[in-house]
Design a protein around this motif. Structure first.
Motif, PDB file in Angstrom:
ATOM      1  N   PHE A 147      32.349  31.684  28.495  1.00  0.00           N
ATOM      2  CA  PHE A 147      33.760  32.061  28.571  1.00  0.00           C
ATOM      3  C   PHE A 147      33.941  33.230  29.524  1.00  0.00           C
ATOM      4  O   PHE A 147      33.130  34.164  29.566  1.00  0.00           O
ATOM      5  N   THR A 148      35.015  33.176  30.281  1.00  0.00           N
ATOM      6  CA  THR A 148      35.395  34.306  31.127  1.00  0.00           C
ATOM      7  C   THR A 148      36.898  34.258  31.326  1.00  0.00           C
ATOM      8  O   THR A 148      37.560  33.261  31.002  1.00  0.00           O
ATOM      9  N   LEU A 149      37.442  35.324  31.852  1.00  0.00           N
ATOM     10  CA  LEU A 149      38.873  35.410  32.119  1.00  0.00           C
ATOM     11  C   LEU A 149      39.109  35.444  33.620  1.00  0.00           C
ATOM     12  O   LEU A 149      38.499  36.238  34.346  1.00  0.00           O
ATOM     13  N   SER A 150      39.971  34.567  34.088  1.00  0.00           N
ATOM     14  CA  SER A 150      40.408  34.555  35.482  1.00  0.00           C
ATOM     15  C   SER A 150      41.574  33.582  35.567  1.00  0.00           C
ATOM     16  O   SER A 150      41.806  32.801  34.632  1.00  0.00           O
ATOM     17  N   PRO A 151      42.315  33.581  36.665  1.00  0.00           N
ATOM     18  CA  PRO A 151      43.396  32.594  36.794  1.00  0.00           C
ATOM     19  C   PRO A 151      42.903  31.152  36.728  1.00  0.00           C
ATOM     20  O   PRO A 151      43.668  30.247  36.383  1.00  0.00           O
ATOM     21  N   LEU A 152      41.625  30.942  37.014  1.00  0.00           N
ATOM     22  CA  LEU A 152      41.064  29.590  37.016  1.00  0.00           C
ATOM     23  C   LEU A 152      40.697  29.091  35.623  1.00  0.00           C
ATOM     24  O   LEU A 152      40.816  27.894  35.318  1.00  0.00           O
ATOM     25  N   GLN A 298      34.694  43.091  31.786  1.00  0.00           N
ATOM     26  CA  GLN A 298      34.047  41.975  31.090  1.00  0.00           C
ATOM     27  C   GLN A 298      32.533  42.148  30.908  1.00  0.00           C
ATOM     28  O   GLN A 298      31.770  41.182  30.934  1.00  0.00           O
ATOM     29  N   MET A 299      32.099  43.379  30.721  1.00  0.00           N
ATOM     30  CA  MET A 299      30.672  43.647  30.532  1.00  0.00           C
ATOM     31  C   MET A 299      30.195  43.063  29.200  1.00  0.00           C
ATOM     32  O   MET A 299      30.728  43.405  28.154  1.00  0.00           O
ATOM     33  N   PRO A 300      29.184  42.186  29.219  1.00  0.00           N
ATOM     34  CA  PRO A 300      28.707  41.584  27.970  1.00  0.00           C
ATOM     35  C   PRO A 300      27.922  42.568  27.118  1.00  0.00           C
ATOM     36  O   PRO A 300      27.423  43.582  27.598  1.00  0.00           O
ATOM     37  N   GLY A 335      33.400  38.361  44.331  1.00  0.00           N
ATOM     38  CA  GLY A 335      34.040  37.076  44.088  1.00  0.00           C
ATOM     39  C   GLY A 335      34.186  36.711  42.623  1.00  0.00           C
ATOM     40  O   GLY A 335      34.227  35.531  42.282  1.00  0.00           O
ATOM     41  N   TYR A 336      34.258  37.721  41.756  1.00  0.00           N
ATOM     42  CA  TYR A 336      34.480  37.533  40.320  1.00  0.00           C
ATOM     43  C   TYR A 336      33.459  36.606  39.664  1.00  0.00           C
ATOM     44  O   TYR A 336      33.810  35.602  39.033  1.00  0.00           O
ATOM     45  N   PRO A 337      32.167  36.920  39.776  1.00  0.00           N
ATOM     46  CA  PRO A 337      31.175  36.120  39.052  1.00  0.00           C
ATOM     47  C   PRO A 337      31.361  36.268  37.547  1.00  0.00           C
ATOM     48  O   PRO A 337      31.855  37.296  37.066  1.00  0.00           O
ATOM     49  N   ILE A 338      30.969  35.239  36.780  1.00  0.00           N
ATOM     50  CA  ILE A 338      31.022  35.314  35.327  1.00  0.00           C
ATOM     51  C   ILE A 338      30.022  36.370  34.880  1.00  0.00           C
ATOM     52  O   ILE A 338      28.861  36.364  35.298  1.00  0.00           O
ATOM     53  N   MET A 339      30.465  37.267  34.017  1.00  0.00           N
ATOM     54  CA  MET A 339      29.616  38.389  33.604  1.00  0.00           C
ATOM     55  C   MET A 339      28.644  37.953  32.511  1.00  0.00           C
ATOM     56  O   MET A 339      28.832  38.218  31.320  1.00  0.00           O
ATOM     57  N   VAL A 340      27.605  37.288  32.950  1.00  0.00           N
ATOM     58  CA  VAL A 340      26.549  36.804  32.064  1.00  0.00           C
ATOM     59  C   VAL A 340      25.263  36.843  32.876  1.00  0.00           C
ATOM     60  O   VAL A 340      25.286  36.863  34.108  1.00  0.00           O
ATOM     61  N   THR A 341      24.108  36.865  32.177  1.00  0.00           N
ATOM     62  CA  THR A 341      22.818  36.916  32.869  1.00  0.00           C
ATOM     63  C   THR A 341      22.690  35.754  33.849  1.00  0.00           C
ATOM     64  O   THR A 341      22.956  34.622  33.477  1.00  0.00           O
ATOM     65  N   PRO A 342      22.297  35.977  35.109  1.00  0.00           N
ATOM     66  CA  PRO A 342      21.866  37.249  35.685  1.00  0.00           C
ATOM     67  C   PRO A 342      22.978  38.049  36.366  1.00  0.00           C
ATOM     68  O   PRO A 342      22.738  39.126  36.875  1.00  0.00           O
ATOM     69  N   PHE A 343      24.220  37.512  36.389  1.00  0.00           N
ATOM     70  CA  PHE A 343      25.260  38.164  37.179  1.00  0.00           C
ATOM     71  C   PHE A 343      25.734  39.477  36.575  1.00  0.00           C
ATOM     72  O   PHE A 343      26.161  40.375  37.305  1.00  0.00           O
ATOM     73  N   SER A 344      25.702  39.611  35.250  1.00  0.00           N
ATOM     74  CA  SER A 344      26.078  40.904  34.667  1.00  0.00           C
ATOM     75  C   SER A 344      25.090  41.975  35.103  1.00  0.00           C
ATOM     76  O   SER A 344      25.473  43.130  35.348  1.00  0.00           O
ATOM     77  N   GLN A 345      23.807  41.607  35.238  1.00  0.00           N
ATOM     78  CA  GLN A 345      22.804  42.545  35.736  1.00  0.00           C
ATOM     79  C   GLN A 345      23.013  42.838  37.227  1.00  0.00           C
ATOM     80  O   GLN A 345      22.879  43.984  37.668  1.00  0.00           O
TER      81      GLN A 345
END
Length: 488
Positions: A147-152, A298-300, A335-345
């Motif tokens: 889950f993430t929040l964005s207009p998409l 949106q930091m997990p 580019g608003y990556p989903i904040m989950v491993t590995p992108f949150s890192q």
């Protein structure tokens, strides 16, 4: 009403979210494993490749040994492994050959449930990973839709992804993974029925966090459509972790739902982790206060726990608000990556470096450069052109672009050596050799742990460290401990 089952997250996500993944060692897990077996969990969220690396790096413990021992102590409850895209421990993109090899070893050592997550919710990538997992012998395979929040990302978007995943026949279940704890009760009322309708006969689970206090409320709204909820025990719950097991059980039953668990074992498990946290000085999780800023950065929970630990270790915890504000900016830049491993890192590390250095993007880790080069796939939205150009035009970016593809298993064997077991070979293929050497030198992990003994152990260590102390005697009713030093 609904029959609700539970997935326990204490030893994996709870440990990571509240204790930076370093709070528990093998002995601590083994001590409570038989009790966890009795509780009646549908599964135990046991490990990821990142947690396996933490066992080696911080505990000098063999993660394969930990898995085998826990499997033996908890023989019938499913043990779950969470994938985080096409990678295993290393940040490098792994080959399908290496992933299948890793998954086969996980199966051989006791994993019988795989949660397949892709950090971009890329459906074709998730379908491919499910096929690799099944080929490696994976038993239950669950699609983890993040889950993430964005207009998409509206309900229709998630429902469409869920439909494509479950209609493929490659997944046995689907769960909505809410790493930031951002699903409100209101959103749960619309999203969960949409997912349930899209999944057809595939059962639905829900995994969220208490980071801003929403998790316990959203769980109660979601239970009718997602009758399998992820919870943690005692101090490993709440905070930035999952809702508390005992609290959720009580609230579900109060609403009329059925939760078929062994209440005595659940209470014993909660008491054990409470005593452990007190003995080890681990923070006891409490529900987070509502903070709307989380809907932006949106930091997990897991990454928040790790970031707090890193800042505290360098006596810079006061910088956390500044770092979180920078996280929001970096996420937009990338580019608003989903904040989950590995992108949150990826985002969190870059934000931390930007704040500590005082200059944005003065230092860019290789993981960020690889992300910008497209090694993890294409983000949902375009990158900031100036940031993209700065990173792509760097000398390091050109070096990384010229990197050869990951060697085959045969090539890795020839380079690393053929004298190692498959399990040790895989660790050496994806981790620094000195860390694996230190793990081997440390010997087998301890098998037992008693939180009541910690004060005595600390006292003995402190006394024996004192120079010139030749005789120590500790007495209390029913107990005597006497230590005598040798001749100087």
């Amino acid at each position: 009403m609904t029959d609700v089952t539970l997935i326990d997250t204490t030893v994996r996500d709870g440990n990571q979210s509240n204790w930076g993944a370093t709070g528990l060692d093998t002995g601590m897990m083994l001590q409570i494993a038989p009790v966890m077996e009795r509780v009646g969990f549908e599964a135990i969220d046991f490990t990821t490749s990142t947690h396996m690396a933490v066992a080696v790096r911080f505990k000098q413990e063999d993660p394969w040994e930990r898995l085998r021992l826990f499997r033996a102590a908890c023989p019938t409850t499913k043990l779950s492994f969470l994938t985080t895209g096409m990678r295993f421990i290393s940040w490098e993109t792994a080959s399908e050959e290496l992933m299948e090899f890793a998954f086969r070893l996980l199966v051989n050592n006791g994993i019988d449930r795989f949660a397949v997550m892709d950090p971009m919710n890329n459906v074709p990538a998730m379908l491919n990973m499910a096929q690799i997992t099944r080929k490696a012998g994976g038993g239950q395979i669950v699609a983890a839709l993040t889950f993430t929040l964005s207009p998409l990302h509206d309900d229709a978007h998630f429902a469409d992804a869920a439909r494509r995943l479950t209609a493929s026949g490659h997944f046995d279940k689907l769960y909505l993974k809410d790493p930031g704890g951002l699903v409100t009760p209101e959103r749960a009322r619309t999203l969960m029925p949409a997912l349930k309708a899209a999944c057809g006969a595939a059962p639905l689970e829900f995994h969220s966090h208490c980071t801003i206090g929403l998790g316990p409320f959203s769980y109660l709204e979601a239970a009718e459509d997602a009758p399998c909820l992820h919870t943690a025990a005692g101090p490993a719950a709440n905070g930035t972790s999952q809702p508390s097991m005992l609290n959720i059980i009580a609230n579900l039953r109060d609403l009329g739902h059925s939760v078929d668990v062994d209440d005595e074992a659940a209470a014993e498990m909660g008491a054990y982790f409470t005593a452990l946290a007190q003995a080890e000085g681990l923070q006891h999780g409490v529900p987070g206060e509502f903070d709307r800023a989380y809907f932006r950065h949106q930091m997990p929970g897991g990454m928040m726990g790790t970031m707090k630990r890193q800042l505290a270790e360098t006596k810079r915890l006061h910088l956390l608000p500044q770092v979180l504000a920078e996280v929001e900016k970096v996420r937009a830049d990338l580019g608003y990556p989903i904040m989950v491993t590995p992108f949150s890192q990826v985002v969190g590390t870059q934000a931390l470096l930007n704040v500590l250095s005082g200059e944005r993007y003065a230092t860019v880790p290789d993981e960020v450069t690889r992300y910008v080069l497209g090694r993890f796939g294409a983000p949902a939205m375009p990158l900031d052109p100036q940031v993209e150009d700065r990173i792509k035009s760097s000398k390091r970016a050109k070096e990384l672009e010229a990197e050869p593809k990951m060697a085959s298993l045969d090539e890795l064997r020839a380079r690393i050596g053929k004298q190692y077991s498959d399990e040790e070979f895989l660790l050496r293929a994806v981790m620094p050799a000195d860390q694996v050497d230190a793990m081997k030198a440390a010997g087998p992990a301890r098998r037992i742990y008693d939180p009541k003994s910690r004060p005595v152990v600390d006292l003995v260590k402190g006394l024996t460290a004192k120079k010139g102390l030749g005789h120590v005697k500790i007495e209390k009713p029913g107990f005597t401990l006497e230590l005598k030093g040798g001749a100087a």
